[in-house]
Write an enzyme that holds these catalytic residues in place. Structure first.
Site, PDB file in Angstrom:
ATOM      1  N   CYS A 142     -10.113 -43.306 -32.094  1.00 22.08           N
ATOM      2  CA  CYS A 142      -9.218 -43.826 -33.074  1.00 22.08           C
ATOM      3  C   CYS A 142      -8.551 -43.129 -33.949  1.00 22.08           C
ATOM      4  CB  CYS A 142      -9.977 -45.222 -33.626  1.00 22.08           C
ATOM      5  SG  CYS A 142     -11.433 -44.898 -34.346  1.00 22.08           S
ATOM      6  N   ASP A 201      -2.740 -51.597 -34.989  1.00 17.58           N
ATOM      7  CA  ASP A 201      -3.792 -50.780 -34.457  1.00 17.58           C
ATOM      8  C   ASP A 201      -3.280 -50.075 -33.250  1.00 17.58           C
ATOM      9  OD1 ASP A 201      -6.220 -49.785 -33.867  1.00 17.58           O
ATOM     10  OD2 ASP A 201      -7.155 -51.545 -34.008  1.00 17.58           O
ATOM     11  N   HIS A 222     -13.900 -47.585 -37.592  1.00 17.91           N
ATOM     12  CA  HIS A 222     -12.486 -47.690 -36.839  1.00 17.91           C
ATOM     13  C   HIS A 222     -11.697 -47.047 -37.780  1.00 17.91           C
ATOM     14  CE1 HIS A 222     -10.272 -48.860 -33.818  1.00 17.91           C
ATOM     15  NE2 HIS A 222      -9.340 -49.712 -34.521  1.00 17.91           N
TER      16      HIS A 222
END
Lengths: 675, 305
Positions: A432, A492, A476
């Site tokens: 991520c 995201d 994250h």
């Protein structure tokens, strides 16, 4: 064989004398060893390996001596061993002060004491040491398992004392009596737990605790920093929603916000703090209670976006204090979190933030270091060319990323100087932080203000207690883009490559065949179930037992009808409840005594009455001797006293007593009056 | 009334041995309980007279064996001698074939001779030349022993001390008793004048009555608590054995009988305990016998419920 052993005994006995059996019976010795073993076992998790090995071998030696019925080693040898242990502990820790060297030394001394036992006083000393070490284990760990181990140790130590008092009693009876004694202590323990004046903060707030390393997010982010964290199944925090929790895709728990980029590493800027949020909460509201594990940072990891509405923030535990809000939409604690703490918060996920953003913030959100990632910046310029608005650029970047089919993986290849270029154009595999970083760099390159936000995303609902558990593996990083009129918009980029990560968590999103830590495996259902149960239990323990702090105590007392209670009142309340408990136990004991035979009861009445008159019966004194002594002391009633004691002696020790005789004696005793 | 016999016996005996009623009573209890008695004291306090008195008052056949270091087992058990006239060996019984034996200064003999005596005491029979011969009944041994620290003695081993039901000390007489003794008639002549007070059958009846004295459950509890106390006391080398427990109850029964009761009280146990347990308990450190004060402390450490 037997003769040989006896010969050896004489030899080993040395100054003690010939063939004297060891003063400890096998049964007593086994109980004592069990108590010491169970007491020391939980300490093994943190003591240095050589201390554990030394304790184990000393215990083994003792067990062997016991088994062989040999005498303890010579005093001089023990003295030398003790000195050696002391020196070794000094070498290990460099000093004797503080809990770690203290506990290490006590553990070794307990094992040495076991080897020294010659008389019952030594056993008592060893049991006392056991009790102390059972308490000391809580310096290190306060989990329910440790509590269970300490309780078992206490029970074994009590049974050891019972075995010491009566070497010939049956095992089972002693185990029962030990359990009964602990059970009788239970009401007092509960009373002290509930009513003893609580102090704020952990009871064992010793300096070493504050500086011990803890895992969690840090205030910088470079490729690999979050994927390292993601293999840890440790719990980051637990959340209890008062209603239904928001959708998984809306569960973004905000930690550090990264605005400064040096080409490889993202850094957090010092935010502006205020006592109220920089935005107006709006939309649906979620109330929740979050229990944070200590992470030694100030961020609260609140669900986007925290507000200061009614009952919005209230904390307890060591991190308590007024919560601060930042211009990056974070909620901060007044100081770094050093112990597990609980907060009651509210979140408004639909809130728009940064509608009136300062120019300085926006400028900072556009900065890119020169000379890094040239291919990405070139790409950004191409994407920005001819776009009418920032929103169009955003759309183009999003579609570029989703079309380039990057791979989401927990084990991305190592990256060099131009990390974003290498990720986008060469390795094309990332976690991520790679996605968030590349996305933000592209937008900044295209002239749209953007930043990276780190925190946690998702979490798993424990079906046992309904709590949401968020682990380090849920760590994250995502991005935020500033669009005029809409403020900061969360995007995201990981979802573009692996939408399952957001919907179902890390395990579902990783490609087939990628190794996961055992606890995160989806296929081991029973293991997950077991873990859920255990975590629910641990959570209940944390909340109800360890989390019982001054505020909870006040709430509890208020629910009992004691509005405001200060220390003296608490002490008075405790004494009152204590007296009631003692009275209850005494009533129980006297009820038990009632079950004895009636002859015994009336004799006790008689003895008690004379004891009050200053003529108590000595515990070993027989009825006839007692009667004669009383007759001398109270000559005027000599006849009556002798008659009563003689008839008791006859009924008790003669050829069986019938009811009429006992009634007659009862009458005699009732009618007897001291003159 | 069997207990009247006991009273009469004690009364007659205390006319000869002055000021020692308690010790005489213990000796009688030992006799009634069919046990053997060990008298330990310095010479000259009346150990021998004690044995004589009981022999005279009970009309028992009496033999005295002076134990010396050159005494052989055959000297006390008996010996087979070849008889020229019949052409075969004939057994000549030794002094053990008597009803009351005074084994004087038993610790002067060699262990071999001691064990011959002690075996006979236990078995109440002897084996000589392959033949087993029963000893007379009643068979009562009063052994005397000088304190073991005197030169030239062989202290009795623990296992053999166990054969004696009781050990008593006579000790020096009280001042008044000693005065009466010094002024009075010669003890030997006085002894010779004593006539049996009870018959042997009456003695046997006494012994049977002693076995019938009631021991209640509560008393067994107490005795067990006492035994347990000796076993857990770390200052002792070893606790009392079950055989010692049986001895304690037998002695307490006899004591209760002499007291005229049909049941045993804890007081009876307490009265005989120092004399039954004293020679059976040894200190853990140096193996010495337990002092009377320590025995009293032990008694006082066991509560009576």
């Amino acid at each position: 064989m037997r003769a040989e052993r006896m010969r050896h005994d004489t030899h080993a006995g040395g100054a003690i004398g010939s063939l004297t059996p060891p003063s400890l019976t096998l049964q007593q010795g086994l109980w004592l060893l069990a108590a010491a073993g169970v007491t020391l076992a939980p300490h093994a998790s943190y003591l240095p390996w050589w201390i554990i090995a030394a304790c184990a071998s000393l215990l083994g030696w003792r067990a062997w001596l016991l088994w062989q019925r040999r005498l303890p080693p010579h005093r001089v040898l023990l003295l030398l061993l003790t000195l050696a242990c002391g020196v070794a502990v000094r070498q290990e820790y460099g000093h004797f002060f503080g809990k770690d060297p203290g506990v290490a030394l006590l553990a070794l001394l307990l094992c040495l004491k076991l080897l020294e036992i010659r008389r019952s006083r030594d056993v008592r000393a060893a049991v006392l040491l056991c009790f102390f070490l059972q308490m000391a284990v809580f310096f290190e760990d306060q989990s329910p398992l440790i509590a269970l181990a300490a309780l078992s140790g206490t029970w074994l130590a009590v049974v050891t004392l019972l075995a010491l008092a009566d070497a010939n009693a049956a095992h089972r009876a002693q185990m029962r009596t030990g359990a009964l004694l602990l059970a009788q202590g239970l009401p007092f323990m509960l009373m002290l737990f509930l009513l003893f004046p609580r102090v704020q903060g952990p009871l064992w707030g010793l300096p070493a605790d504050a500086t011990s390393a803890r895992s969690g997010l840090s205030d910088t982010m470079s490729p690999g920093s979050i994927s390292d964290l993601s293999v840890s199944p440790d719990i980051a925090f637990r959340v209890e929603f008062s209603g239904s929790p928001p959708e998984p895709s809306a569960r973004y728990w905000r930690g550090p916000v990264f605005t400064r980029f040096d080409g490889r590493t993202w850094r957090a800027e010092r935010p502006i703090e205020a006592s109220t949020p920089f935005y107006t909460p709006s939309g649906r509201r979620f109330d929740y209670r979050i229990t944070l594990e200590p992470h030694d940072q100030r961020w609260l990891l609140a669900l986007d976006f925290p507000g200061a509405g009614a009952g919005a923030v209230r904390g307890d535990g060591a991190g308590a204090g007024p919560i601060r809000f930042t211009n990056f939409a974070q909620a901060l604690l007044p100081r770094p979190l050093q112990s597990r703490s609980r907060f009651e918060l509210s979140a408004w996920p639909g809130t728009a933030t940064g509608l009136q953003e300062t120019a300085a913030t926006l400028t900072a959100a556009l900065a890119l270091p020169d000379g890094f990632n040239p291919r990405s910046r070139e790409l950004a310029r191409q994407l920005a060319a001819g776009a009418g608005s920032d929103a169009v650029i955003l759309d183009r970047v999003v579609s570029y990323l989703s079309e380039s089919r990057l791979t989401y993986t927990l084990k991305p290849p190592l990256l060099g100087r131009d990390a974003v270029d290498e990720f986008l154009f060469e390795t094309r595999r990332g976690f991520c932080e790679h996605f968030a970083s590349a996305f933000t760099v592209l937008l900044r390159g295209a002239g749209v203000p953007a930043r990276v936000v780190a925190g946690y995303q998702g979490g798993e609902v424990n079906p046992i207690d309904g709590n949401l558990v968020v682990r380090q593996s849920d760590a994250h990083a995502w991005a935020e883009v500033w669009l005029g009129g809409r403020g900061w918009v969360r995007v995201d980029p990981t979802a573009l490559a692996a939408p399952q990560r957001i919907e179902a968590g890390l395990a579902a999103a990783l490609p087939e065949g990628e190794a996961l830590p055992l606890m995160m495996r989806q296929d081991l259902g029973w293991l997950r179930n077991l873990r859920h149960r255990w975590e629910a239990l641990a959570n209940a323990w944390d909340q109800r037992v360890l989390g019982y702090n001054p505020e909870r105590q006040r709430e509890f007392l208020a629910s009992l009808g004691f509005g405001k209670v200060d220390w003296p009142q608490l002490v008075a309340l405790m004494s009152g409840v204590g007296l009631i408990l003692i009275g209850g136990l005494m009533a129980w004991a006297s009820w038990q005594r009632r079950l004895q035979d009636p002859l015994e009861r009336s004799w006790l009445v008689f003895c008690k009455r004379l004891a009050r008159a200053g003529h108590p019966r000595a515990p070993w004194e027989g009825p006839q001797d007692y009667g004669r002594r009383l007759a001398l002391a109270l000559p005027r009633q000599a006849d009556e006293l002798l008659r009563i004691t003689a008839s008791y002696a006859r009924l008790r020790y003669g050829a069986g007593a019938n009811r009429a005789d006992i009634r007659a004696l009862n009458r005699q005793i009732r009618n007897f009056e001291l003159q | 009334m069997p207990d009247r016999h006991a009273d009469r016996l004690l009364e007659a005996a205390s006319r000869v041995i002055l000021g020692k009623e308690h010790e005489l009573r213990l000796a009688l209890a030992c006799l009634i309980a069919r046990g053997h008695l060990l008298v330990e004291d310095v010479p000259g306090v009346g150990k021998t007279t004690l044995a004589h008195v009981f022999a005279r008052l009970l009309g028992l056949q009496f033999q005295r064996v002076q134990f010396t270091s050159d005494l052989l087992p055959a000297d006390i058990v008996g010996v087979s001698i070849f008889d020229r006239e019949t052409g075969s060996f004939r057994f000549h019984p030794g002094p053990l074939f008597a009803q009351l034996i005074l084994a004087d200064e038993i610790n002067r003999a060699t262990p071999k001779t001691q064990s011959a005596l002690l075996e006979a005491m236990e078995e109440r029979q002897i084996t000589a030349d392959g033949r087993t011969l029963a000893l007379p009944s009643p068979f009562f041994v009063i052994a005397t022993q000088n304190p073991a620290n005197q030169i030239g003695t062989f202290p009795l081993p623990e296992s053999q001390l166990d054969r004696f039901l009781m050990r008593i000390h006579l000790g020096y007489p009280a001042r008044a008793a000693e005065r009466a003794l010094l002024m009075g008639e010669d003890r030997r002549r006085l002894l010779e004048r004593q006539q049996p007070v009870i018959s042997i059958d009456e003695l046997r009846a006494l012994q049977r009555a002693g076995q019938d004295v009631i021991v209640a459950d509560a008393l067994i509890d107490y005795v067990q608590a006492l035994l347990a106390a000796t076993r857990t006391d770390v200052s002792l080398a070893a606790g009392l054995s079950p055989r010692a427990g049986l001895a304690l109850i037998a002695a307490a029964r006899a004591w209760a009988l002499i007291d005229g009761r049909d049941h045993v009280l804890p007081e009876d146990v307490q009265a005989v305990f120092p004399h039954v347990a004293g020679h059976r308990l040894h200190l853990a450190g140096d193996g010495r016998n337990v002092s009377p004060a320590a025995l009293l402390r032990l008694l006082q450490s066991v509560a009576l419920h």
